[in-house]
Design a protein around this motif. Sequence first.
Motif, short mmCIF file in Angstrom:
data_model
loop_
_atom_site.label_atom_id
_atom_site.label_comp_id
_atom_site.label_asym_id
_atom_site.label_seq_id
_atom_site.Cartn_x
_atom_site.Cartn_y
_atom_site.Cartn_z
N VAL A 44 0.84 -1.18 0.05
CA VAL A 44 -0.11 0.06 -0.18
C VAL A 44 1.00 1.25 -0.01
N ASN A 45 1.97 1.13 0.63
CA ASN A 45 2.93 2.42 0.73
C ASN A 45 4.38 1.72 0.99
N ILE A 54 -3.05 -5.75 14.13
CA ILE A 54 -4.33 -6.33 13.72
C ILE A 54 -4.67 -7.48 14.45
N GLU A 55 -5.98 -7.91 14.54
CA GLU A 55 -6.49 -9.12 15.32
C GLU A 55 -7.04 -10.03 14.16
N ILE A 56 -6.70 -11.18 14.12
CA ILE A 56 -7.53 -12.22 13.32
C ILE A 56 -8.09 -13.10 14.14
N PRO A 57 -9.40 -13.33 14.10
CA PRO A 57 -10.36 -14.01 14.87
C PRO A 57 -9.93 -15.47 14.69
N LYS A 58 -10.37 -16.34 15.53
CA LYS A 58 -10.30 -17.71 15.19
C LYS A 58 -11.26 -18.28 14.55
N ARG A 70 -7.96 -5.13 4.58
CA ARG A 70 -8.54 -4.06 3.63
C ARG A 70 -8.76 -2.77 4.67
N GLU A 71 -9.54 -2.78 5.62
CA GLU A 71 -9.96 -2.00 6.54
C GLU A 71 -8.90 -1.22 7.19
N ASN A 72 -7.79 -2.16 7.42
CA ASN A 72 -6.61 -1.64 8.04
C ASN A 72 -5.29 -0.87 7.19
N HIS A 73 -5.86 -0.92 5.88
CA HIS A 73 -5.26 -0.40 4.74
C HIS A 73 -3.76 -1.07 4.54
N LEU A 74 -3.69 -2.39 4.76
CA LEU A 74 -2.68 -3.18 4.72
C LEU A 74 -2.77 -3.91 3.21
N ILE A 75 -3.82 -4.05 2.73
CA ILE A 75 -3.87 -4.61 1.07
C ILE A 75 -4.64 -3.52 0.27
N THR A 103 2.35 -1.43 6.37
CA THR A 103 2.00 -0.89 5.09
C THR A 103 2.99 -1.19 3.98
N SER A 104 4.13 -1.20 4.24
CA SER A 104 5.13 -1.56 3.11
C SER A 104 5.20 -2.80 2.76
N MET A 105 4.46 -3.89 3.33
CA MET A 105 4.62 -5.23 3.19
C MET A 105 3.56 -5.60 1.73
N ASN A 106 3.99 -6.42 0.85
CA ASN A 106 3.19 -6.98 -0.07
C ASN A 106 2.24 -8.00 0.39
N ALA A 107 1.22 -8.46 -0.60
CA ALA A 107 0.09 -9.41 0.08
C ALA A 107 0.95 -10.56 0.12
N ARG A 108 1.88 -11.03 -0.63
CA ARG A 108 2.55 -12.29 -0.27
C ARG A 108 3.32 -12.26 0.93
#
Length: 347
Positions: A44-45, A54-58, A70-75, A103-108
């Motif tokens: 994203v940047n 972020i928190e990924i629920p079980k 997406r909501e956290n502007h990471l993808i 935000t400098s990380m890519n989706a992979r």
Amino acid sequence: MMKYSTAEKSFSRKILRLMAILISLAIFLGIGGIIYYHQSIGPVNVQNGELVVIEIPKGASTLKIASILRENHLIKNDLSFRILSKLSKAEGKMQAGRYQMSTSMNAREIIDNLIKGSIFKDAAKFTIPEGFELKQIVDRLESLGLIDREKFMELVNNGDFQYEFLKEIPKGENRLEGFLFPDTYEIAKGATEEEILTKMLDRFDEIFTDDYYHRTKKLNMTIQEVVTLASIIEREAQLEKERPIISGIFHNRLNKGMLLQSCATVQYVLGERKANLSLKDIDIDSPYNTYKNIGLPPAPIASPGKASLEAALYPSETDYYYFVVKSDGEHSFSKTYEEHLRAKNGN
């Protein structure tokens, strides 16, 4: 042989042109789609990455994970993330937990982190400088709110730590003095006193290699004696290049049965690091006073770093028996007491 009318030929040409246009459009759209897809799974940047927790629920589905990211502007795009997850065979493999992403990380990279379960833990850092005494270590950790002093000292004195270098050191007061390796540490917030001590002892265990153990035996010394000598070197030497020379002097004095006469050992007894010791200071009654007792003190006086440990184990071969610090911080080395007196007087 069939003949086509002019109208039929014209229609055929129109059909061929239309097909060519449609094929070109499909190719154009396909290439455009591929370009867009690759752009949409990029960071994203890329220039100024911002850290986001972020928190990924079980039990979260790929659709839910994509939405959170997406909501956290990471993808950039939910659908592209889901396509990449499917192509990467990551669906069902991404783990729940708390993560710190940039935000400098890519989706992979994000998918890799989620598969590995690289869960983020709030951490605290602390630094223990070389030459710190146990009490200074305790003061620092307590001031940072990382330990309960009483619990920590109880473990220092009587904790059941299974390390080769502690085998012959009985439990008792300040047992771990010299073995809490000076370094910068990162620990999880809320780490116990035992976990902190274990981390520091693990670092000493990592530094004190098999070669060090073999060298200790070759010198006919115990590990505690090596660490004790290293701690004195740490406190006496200000320059890296002088450590092996100062070690050589101490080895020479030990082999001759001479007093070590180290100011650092007296300062340890006094509980303060005085620039100049008085005659009363060096007459203090303590097994740590090397002005009165021949040989090494009973235990280390500080935490030596790797350079001082190596100096203790691999001293310079020298004819020096004396040293005195000069005004510039370097030491003057002497072979005889007469030379030493002249050096002390600046002659």
